[in-house]
Design an enzyme around this catalytic site. Structure first.
Site: not given
Ligand SMILES: N[C@@H](CCC[C@H](N)C(=O)O)C(=O)O
Length: 280
Positions: A13, A47, A65, A74-75, A149, A151, A182, A200-201, A209, A211-212
């Site tokens: 990422n 990002q 983004n 963004c984790g 963010n 999910h 997301n 990802e959003r 991801c 945060t995912g």
């Molecule tokens: N890639 C990131 C998440 C980046 C932001 C996400 N696309 C959003 O819009 O919330 C991660 O590693 O968390």
């Protein structure tokens, strides 16, 4: 005028990092972020990350983004800037203040506490976020979690059998998610193991991801599918997610600096109008 950048990634990422902690940069807006993230006419990244001074933490991290949207968390990038900082750091983001520190597995980040209320995701109307009564073809009854963010997490038999290019944007942009979402498709393979893919959003399908991984691990723990420490394996590799007794999520994993470079500011519509004044 040339602007220096650092190219980094967390499990593939990838990020362009602009460091404005010591010296201010021309204004970075949605158009500039999108142009720099373009993989054909710009530098290319999932990002754009801009580091700035902060009065509340060691520094501030802004996250854009490729569609130009500025977001809360963004984790993977948090681990990357933690590597860049080289020592424990408190990092201000739109999603709150995070703590990153060097760890055996690379960089460990305290990602804050998850939120589950429909208003906190957010959703457009009141709904059970533990098992949303909604379906998008074979993707049904997600759990919704906000980890800075938003999910939506779908548990499926095989994440790699899901047509994410078609279903991802459909769900991302559904009006039930007023700030979009997301989209995570995951399979629990053991009490301490999850396989995950993320649409990802504002960015589309990425190799990882952070945060995912956090949101999916918490969702699986909330449903009693895994224990409170789990390895989440994404296409780019594994992350370790723990949900501490104080409700804080801790994510650990690698971060990499790929290369450094510079670009001509006016090539991306950035000009320094005068000392201290900037236009974009
Ligand atoms: N890639 C990131 C998440 C980046 C932001 C996400 N696309 C959003 O819009 O919330 C991660 O590693 O968390």
């Amino acid at each position: 005028m040339r602007i220096e950048f650092i190219k980094m990634h967390g499990l593939g990422n990838d990020f362009v990092v602009l460091d404005a902690r010591e010296k201010p940069l021309p204004l970075i807006d949605a158009a500039v972020a999108s142009a720099l993230a373009n993989r054909h006419t710009g530098i290319g990244c999932d990002q754009l990350i801009v580091l700035e001074p902060s009065s509340a933490a060691d520094f501030r991290m802004r996250i854009f983004n490729p569609d130009g949207s500025e977001v809360e968390a963004c984790g993977n990038a948090t681990r990357a800037v933690g590597l860049l900082h080289g020592k424990p750091a408190r990092i201000e983001t739109l999603g709150g203040i995070l703590e990153a520190r060097p760890a055996d597995a690379g960089i460990s980040v305290e990602m804050g506490q998850p939120r589950f209320a429909w208003e906190a995701i957010p959703l457009a109307y009141a709904m059970d976020t533990h098992s949303m009564p909604l379906a998008w073809e074979e993707l049904v009854n997600p759990i919704a979690v906000n980890v800075g963010n938003p999910h939506a997490i779908f548990f499926v038999a095989d994440p790699y059998a899901i047509d994410m290019d078609r279903l991802g944007p459909l769900i991302e942009n559904d009006p039930v998610f007023p700030e979009r979402v997301n989209v995570n498709v995951a399979a629990v393979t053991a009490r301490d193991a999850i396989t995950l893919r993320v649409w990802e959003r504002g960015a589309g399908l990425t190799r990882a991801c952070g945060t995912g991984a956090c949101a999916t691990a918490i969702g699986a723990m909330k449903r009693g599918l895994v224990d409170r420490t789990v390895t989440v394996t994404l296409p780019g590799g594994p992350l370790t997610i723990a949900w501490r007794e104080d409700d804080v999520i801790v994510m650990s994993g690698p971060a990499t600096e790929s290369f450094r470079g510079s670009f001509a500011a006016d090539a991306f519509g950035l000009t320094q109008a005068a000392a201290g004044e900037v236009t974009a």
